[in-house]
Design a protein around this motif. Sequence first.
Motif, PDB file in Angstrom:
ATOM      1  N   HIS A   1       0.913  -5.587  -2.483  1.00  0.00           N
ATOM      2  CA  HIS A   1       1.808  -6.670  -2.079  1.00  0.00           C
ATOM      3  C   HIS A   1       2.132  -6.576  -0.590  1.00  0.00           C
ATOM      4  CE1 HIS A   1       4.794  -9.782  -2.484  1.00  0.00           C
ATOM      5  NE2 HIS A   1       5.775  -8.976  -2.120  1.00  0.00           N
ATOM      6  N   THR A   2       2.424  -5.372  -0.118  1.00  0.00           N
ATOM      7  CA  THR A   2       2.732  -5.172   1.298  1.00  0.00           C
ATOM      8  C   THR A   2       1.539  -5.527   2.174  1.00  0.00           C
ATOM      9  OG1 THR A   2       4.335  -3.427   0.796  1.00  0.00           O
ATOM     10  CG2 THR A   2       3.421  -3.456   3.025  1.00  0.00           C
ATOM     11  N   LEU A   3       0.340  -5.125   1.760  1.00  0.00           N
ATOM     12  CA  LEU A   3      -0.860  -5.447   2.538  1.00  0.00           C
ATOM     13  C   LEU A   3      -1.056  -6.951   2.633  1.00  0.00           C
ATOM     14  CD1 LEU A   3      -3.521  -4.831   3.978  1.00  0.00           C
ATOM     15  CD2 LEU A   3      -4.592  -4.552   1.725  1.00  0.00           C
ATOM     16  N   ARG A   4      -0.862  -7.655   1.546  1.00  0.00           N
ATOM     17  CA  ARG A   4      -1.091  -9.102   1.560  1.00  0.00           C
ATOM     18  C   ARG A   4      -0.032  -9.827   2.396  1.00  0.00           C
ATOM     19  NH1 ARG A   4      -4.437 -11.671  -1.683  1.00  0.00           N
ATOM     20  NH2 ARG A   4      -2.943 -13.306  -2.263  1.00  0.00           N
ATOM     21  N   ILE A   5       1.214  -9.387   2.327  1.00  0.00           N
ATOM     22  CA  ILE A   5       2.252  -9.990   3.161  1.00  0.00           C
ATOM     23  C   ILE A   5       1.945  -9.752   4.638  1.00  0.00           C
ATOM     24  CG2 ILE A   5       4.666  -9.772   3.874  1.00  0.00           C
ATOM     25  CD1 ILE A   5       5.417  -9.390   0.988  1.00  0.00           C
ATOM     26  N   THR A   6       1.560  -8.512   4.977  1.00  0.00           N
ATOM     27  CA  THR A   6       1.247  -8.183   6.365  1.00  0.00           C
ATOM     28  C   THR A   6       0.070  -9.006   6.864  1.00  0.00           C
ATOM     29  OG1 THR A   6       2.032  -5.920   5.960  1.00  0.00           O
ATOM     30  CG2 THR A   6       0.759  -6.288   7.962  1.00  0.00           C
ATOM     31  N   THR A   7      -0.931  -9.190   6.013  1.00  0.00           N
ATOM     32  CA  THR A   7      -2.089 -10.009   6.395  1.00  0.00           C
ATOM     33  C   THR A   7      -1.669 -11.448   6.633  1.00  0.00           C
ATOM     34  OG1 THR A   7      -3.512  -8.584   5.047  1.00  0.00           O
ATOM     35  CG2 THR A   7      -4.435 -10.672   5.775  1.00  0.00           C
ATOM     36  N   ARG A   8      -0.826 -11.986   5.777  1.00  0.00           N
ATOM     37  CA  ARG A   8      -0.354 -13.362   5.969  1.00  0.00           C
ATOM     38  C   ARG A   8       0.413 -13.495   7.289  1.00  0.00           C
ATOM     39  NH1 ARG A   8      -1.225 -16.688   1.804  1.00  0.00           N
ATOM     40  NH2 ARG A   8      -1.467 -15.834  -0.300  1.00  0.00           N
ATOM     41  N   ARG A   9       1.178 -12.477   7.644  1.00  0.00           N
ATOM     42  CA  ARG A   9       1.909 -12.535   8.920  1.00  0.00           C
ATOM     43  C   ARG A   9       0.939 -12.499  10.103  1.00  0.00           C
ATOM     44  NH1 ARG A   9       6.582  -9.030   6.408  1.00  0.00           N
ATOM     45  NH2 ARG A   9       8.074 -10.681   6.003  1.00  0.00           N
ATOM     46  N   ILE A  10      -0.155 -11.763   9.955  1.00  0.00           N
ATOM     47  CA  ILE A  10      -1.148 -11.751  11.025  1.00  0.00           C
ATOM     48  C   ILE A  10      -1.819 -13.119  11.130  1.00  0.00           C
ATOM     49  CG2 ILE A  10      -3.407 -10.818  11.692  1.00  0.00           C
ATOM     50  CD1 ILE A  10      -2.424  -8.081  10.894  1.00  0.00           C
ATOM     51  N   TYR A  11      -2.095 -13.751   9.996  1.00  0.00           N
ATOM     52  CA  TYR A  11      -2.632 -15.110  10.037  1.00  0.00           C
ATOM     53  C   TYR A  11      -1.661 -16.052  10.769  1.00  0.00           C
ATOM     54  CZ  TYR A  11      -6.577 -14.339   6.823  1.00  0.00           C
ATOM     55  OH  TYR A  11      -7.754 -13.929   6.248  1.00  0.00           O
ATOM     56  N   SER A  12      -0.363 -15.875  10.546  1.00  0.00           N
ATOM     57  CA  SER A  12       0.626 -16.690  11.247  1.00  0.00           C
ATOM     58  C   SER A  12       0.632 -16.380  12.741  1.00  0.00           C
ATOM     59  CB  SER A  12       2.023 -16.459  10.652  1.00  0.00           C
ATOM     60  OG  SER A  12       2.086 -16.921   9.320  1.00  0.00           O
TER      61      SER A  12
ATOM     62  N   ALA B   1       1.695  -2.279  11.479  1.00  0.00           N
ATOM     63  CA  ALA B   1       2.035  -2.447  10.061  1.00  0.00           C
ATOM     64  C   ALA B   1       0.777  -2.642   9.225  1.00  0.00           C
ATOM     65  CB  ALA B   1       2.984  -3.638   9.901  1.00  0.00           C
ATOM     66  N   TYR B   2      -0.207  -3.348   9.782  1.00  0.00           N
ATOM     67  CA  TYR B   2      -1.452  -3.587   9.041  1.00  0.00           C
ATOM     68  C   TYR B   2      -2.214  -2.278   8.837  1.00  0.00           C
ATOM     69  CZ  TYR B   2      -5.898  -5.689   7.674  1.00  0.00           C
ATOM     70  OH  TYR B   2      -7.039  -6.029   6.996  1.00  0.00           O
ATOM     71  N   ARG B   3      -2.302  -1.452   9.874  1.00  0.00           N
ATOM     72  CA  ARG B   3      -2.976  -0.154   9.722  1.00  0.00           C
ATOM     73  C   ARG B   3      -2.299   0.688   8.646  1.00  0.00           C
ATOM     74  NH1 ARG B   3      -2.406   0.169  15.316  1.00  0.00           N
ATOM     75  NH2 ARG B   3      -1.057   1.991  15.025  1.00  0.00           N
ATOM     76  N   ALA B   4      -0.973   0.702   8.667  1.00  0.00           N
ATOM     77  CA  ALA B   4      -0.223   1.478   7.679  1.00  0.00           C
ATOM     78  C   ALA B   4      -0.445   0.920   6.270  1.00  0.00           C
ATOM     79  CB  ALA B   4       1.265   1.470   8.026  1.00  0.00           C
ATOM     80  N   ALA B   5      -0.502  -0.393   6.137  1.00  0.00           N
ATOM     81  CA  ALA B   5      -0.697  -1.010   4.822  1.00  0.00           C
ATOM     82  C   ALA B   5      -2.079  -0.693   4.271  1.00  0.00           C
ATOM     83  CB  ALA B   5      -0.484  -2.521   4.917  1.00  0.00           C
TER      84      ALA B   5
END
Length: 297
Positions: A66-77, A48-52
Motif C-alpha cells: 500500500h505504501t509503495l503504491r501511494i508513493t508511486t501515485r505521488r511521484i506520478y503527481s 520515500a520511493y527507495r524506502a518503499a
Amino acid sequence: MAPASTARRTRPARSTPRPAGHAATRSQPLPRPLHLELPRLTEQLTSAYRAAIRAVRQRASRGAIHTLRITTRRIYSLLTLLQAVDPQPKNEPLERYLEAPFGTCGQLRDLQVMARRVRTMGLAPTATAQLHRIVERLKPRVRARAMRALTKAHPRRIEKMLQAWTLSSASRLQQPAAEALAVRHIERTLAAAARELSSAQAHARSGNATAIHHARIVLKQRRYLLELVATLGLRHSSAELARLRQLQQQLGELTDQLLMLRIVERYARKHPRAARRLAPLQALLAAQPRRHAALGD
C-alpha cells in the motif's frame, strides 16, 4: 460534486462574486521560492520511493505494498506538476520503471484486500470457503510475478531522471517572471484535474464497475496533486482535501466489492469446470449494495 481549482494567490475582495470552481489568487510572493521547493519535494519523494521498494522486497505485506503504491501515485503527481512547470517529451523508460512494480504489486494487493474482506462480509460458510480457496490458489503466482518486477525495479534510475528534470525546472524558474507563469500553469493543471474528476463522478453514478474504478483513480490524482501543491507553498483547500479523503474511502469500500466480483469472474473463465459451482457466488457478489451516495449524490 465539482472540486474547485485551489492553487491561486489571494487578491483584494471583489464586489462581483467569482463563479463556482474559481479560486482567488494571492498577491504576495510565495513563502518559499519554487526553484528551491521543487528539488526538495523531488528528493523527499524519491527517498520515500527507495524506502518503499526496499520494504516490499523484504516483505510483501499489505501495508508495505500500500505504501509503495501511494508513493508511486505521488511521484506520478510530481510528474504532472513538472510537466506544467517545464514541459518535456514523454519519458517512456521512466514511466515503464514506475509502472512495472506498481501494476504487479497492485494485483497482489487486490488479493490481499480480498482475503481481508472475506473475513468481515458475513457470507455463508460455503461462499466464504470458495472465496478463500480462490485467493489461496491465485496468490503464489501473483506474488512471484510481483517479486520478479520488484527485483527488476530501478529506484536509482528513477531518482536520476526525476532529479535531472527537476534541475531543469529549477533553472527555468529563476528567470524573470517564470515563477508567476509556473503558478498559472499549475492552476490550469489543477482546474483540468477538477473537470476530469467531475466528469468521472458523473459517469460513475451509472453504477458501471469500470466507471467507478476510473472515478476513484481520478479522485486520487486530484487529491495527491492538491497535497503536493500545498507542500510547495501554494494555496490549497483543506476542506476539499478532507472531502476527497472521505470520498476515496467510501469509493474504496465499493470498489473492493466490485474487485472481488471481477476476480471471481476471471477465475471462472479460466477454470470452466468450476464456473457452474461459482455461479451462485458471482450472483451474490453482484447483488452487494452499490452506495451511490459515495459517488457524490
